[in-house]
Write a protein that holds these residues in place. Structure first.
Motif, PDB file in Angstrom:
ATOM      1  N   GLY A 125      -2.339  11.799   8.343  1.00  0.00           N
ATOM      2  CA  GLY A 125      -3.237  11.143   7.409  1.00  0.00           C
ATOM      3  C   GLY A 125      -4.333  10.311   8.034  1.00  0.00           C
ATOM      4  N   TRP A 126      -4.428  10.266   9.372  1.00  0.00           N
ATOM      5  CA  TRP A 126      -5.440   9.404   9.997  1.00  0.00           C
ATOM      6  C   TRP A 126      -6.862   9.888   9.742  1.00  0.00           C
ATOM      7  N   LEU A 128      -7.999  10.639   6.764  1.00  0.00           N
ATOM      8  CA  LEU A 128      -8.388  10.276   5.402  1.00  0.00           C
ATOM      9  C   LEU A 128      -9.513   9.245   5.391  1.00  0.00           C
ATOM     10  N   VAL A 131      -9.531   5.136   6.618  1.00  0.00           N
ATOM     11  CA  VAL A 131      -8.869   4.826   7.889  1.00  0.00           C
ATOM     12  C   VAL A 131      -9.968   4.563   8.920  1.00  0.00           C
ATOM     13  N   ALA A 231      -0.548   7.744   6.847  1.00  0.00           N
ATOM     14  CA  ALA A 231      -1.435   7.291   5.783  1.00  0.00           C
ATOM     15  C   ALA A 231      -1.385   8.339   4.676  1.00  0.00           C
ATOM     16  N   ARG A 232      -1.350   7.879   3.429  1.00  0.00           N
ATOM     17  CA  ARG A 232      -1.218   8.799   2.292  1.00  0.00           C
ATOM     18  C   ARG A 232      -2.339   8.564   1.289  1.00  0.00           C
ATOM     19  N   VAL A 237      -7.326   6.970   1.506  1.00  0.00           N
ATOM     20  CA  VAL A 237      -6.046   6.330   1.758  1.00  0.00           C
ATOM     21  C   VAL A 237      -5.683   5.413   0.585  1.00  0.00           C
ATOM     22  N   VAL A 240       0.034   3.200   3.172  1.00  0.00           N
ATOM     23  CA  VAL A 240       0.407   3.528   4.544  1.00  0.00           C
ATOM     24  C   VAL A 240       1.892   3.283   4.723  1.00  0.00           C
TER      25      VAL A 240
END
Length: 449
Positions: A125-126, A128, A131, A231-232, A237, A240
């Motif tokens: 997820g980084w 997204l 971030v 991260a979601r 995001v 996290v």
């Protein structure tokens, strides 16, 4: 006739080099990609937003660059270095603009103070939106008075997280927590070793204590031994996942915790920007430029100072720059400058010991985790290529997967990709910075008077 010293970079190292090269009688030309000097550490706020601290530094900077023997060239990108003819090829103007001016400089001595940029380890997820790297978050908060989000988590490794969190608070963000991945035992080992030598770094220790106290007053939790592992969010995001990690940064099962956020700021230290040093033929040690006691590289007439020789913070960078400026101008650095530089280097050693990168961070990754955002190369693709006998060596592996070969040229993912590929070598490119074909064909103006 006085020597002509060209200094690339106007951060703490470059400005100290300017000061001491002028004191030694040299003519100085200073180049920086930014429009204002100071680098990341001494970033000047927007007009109308006076600096809370550092006003005297701004005055000193102005005096130096207005010196009659100093030529200040802001908005300048050094895109190539001809080591045979000792020529620097420079473009002046906005990086994304047209009509940039081409210049050629032929210095008697060259000081590289190109600094470093954020090191960010990939995690699910980084990529997204929302971030940010620690440096980007601070640049917006400190220089533009813009917070990256309303509710922000700050995480990673190193003391730089503390001033970043303070800058975010000053810009109006709610910082839900600051997470240092290294556990207390690791951090304490680095800072408490040889305690009788800490007196030499009382100023830096006091600065860190002030940041910590500012966070405590605003009730921002500071947690050791915890890291962001995911991260979601769909469009950006939204939350996290953090977890407790061991000294090697392996995840402790069952310690996961989720934070609802609209932005996350991550930074795992810094990596140098040695492209010009590589172009000049300088030898690197573990990615950093090798220098001698006078800050001279393995190439005659080429000096280096600051984060490209080792990550040690602004004080260390300035101490190295002072030595480099004096030596490049043809003088002999005073013993006081050498002692100050050597004391500062011991702080850099403490920093590296207290806030290392744990090798088990690879355990955070999944098969589909993107490791190269430019080329959208996944962890699975890189690991499969690494096991393919048809791709021997890290260079062939990068060519096969495109990891690290996108528009940013590995500035974001480079260290991670190198670690995954099992190599750290840097390959010389004739063009060190992006340049348009039209600019390459344009007429080059001579060295400015």
């Amino acid at each position: 006739m006085s020597r002509h010293v060209v200094i690339v970079g106007a951060g703490p190292a470059g400005l100290a080099a300017v000061e001491h090269a002028l004191l030694a009688g040299a003519r100085v030309t200073v180049l920086d990609q930014a429009e204002s000097p100071g680098g990341q550490y001494h970033r000047r706020p927007l007009e109308g937003h006076p600096a809370r601290r550092g006003g005297s530094e701004f005055d000193r900077r102005r005096r130096l660059l207005a010196h009659p023997r100093c030529r200040w060239l802001p908005g300048s990108t050094v895109w190539a270095f001809d080591r045979v003819e000792n020529r620097l090829q420079v473009l002046r103007g906005q990086a994304d603009g047209s009509g940039r001016q081409r210049l050629t400089l032929v210095p008697d001595a060259l000081i590289l103070a190109t600094g470093a940029h954020d090191r960010t380890l990939p995690f699910p997820g980084w990529e997204l939106p929302g971030v940010y790297t620690a440096g980007a978050a601070q640049a917006l908060a400190k220089g533009e008075r813009v917070a990256i989000g309303g509710r922000v988590l700050v995480a990673g490794a190193g003391p730089f997280l503390l001033p970043v969190a303070e800058s975010l608070l000053d810009a109006g963000a709610e910082v839900v927590a600051v997470l240092e991945a290294n556990p207390l035992a690791t951090v304490r080992k680095g800072w408490s070793a040889r305690p009788w030598r800490l007196a030499a770094h009382a100023g830096k220790a006091g600065e860190l204590a002030r940041y910590a106290a500012a966070l405590a007053r605003r009730r921002v939790p500071y947690r050791l031994g915890r890291a962001v592992i995911e991260a979601r969010g769909a469009d950006r995001v939204r939350e996290v996942v953090t977890a407790k990690v061991r000294a090697d940064w392996s995840i402790v099962p069952g310690t996961e915790r989720t934070y609802a956020v609209d932005a996350v700021c991550v930074g795992h230290g810094f990596v140098p920007q040695p492209e010009l040093a590589v172009a000049a033929g300088c030898v690197l040690d573990a990615g950093f430029v090798r220098v001698d006691g006078a800050q001279q590289t393995t190439v005659d007439g080429v000096f280096a100072a600051g984060e490209i020789t080792g990550i040690g913070g602004a004080v260390t960078a300035a101490a190295e720059g002072a030595v480099a400026g004096c030596a490049a101008a043809g003088g002999k650095p005073a013993s006081a400058l050498i002692r100050a530089r050597d004391r500062a280097l011991t702080f850099a050693g403490r920093l590296a010991t207290a806030h290392p990168i744990g090798p088990a961070w690879l355990g955070w990754l999944r098969e589909d985790t993107i490791v190269c955002r430019c080329e959208e190369t996944t962890y699975g693709e890189v690991t499969r290529a690494a096991g393919d006998a048809a791709c021997p060596g890290s260079h062939a592996l990068k060519l096969g997967t495109r990891a690290g070969l996108g528009p940013c040229q590995g500035r974001m993912c480079g260290p991670a990709v190198a670690e995954l590929c099992g190599g750290t070598e840097r390959h010389h490119r004739p063009i060190a910075q992006p340049i348009r074909l039209g600019e390459l064909a344009a007429r080059t103006e001579g060295e400015p008077e």
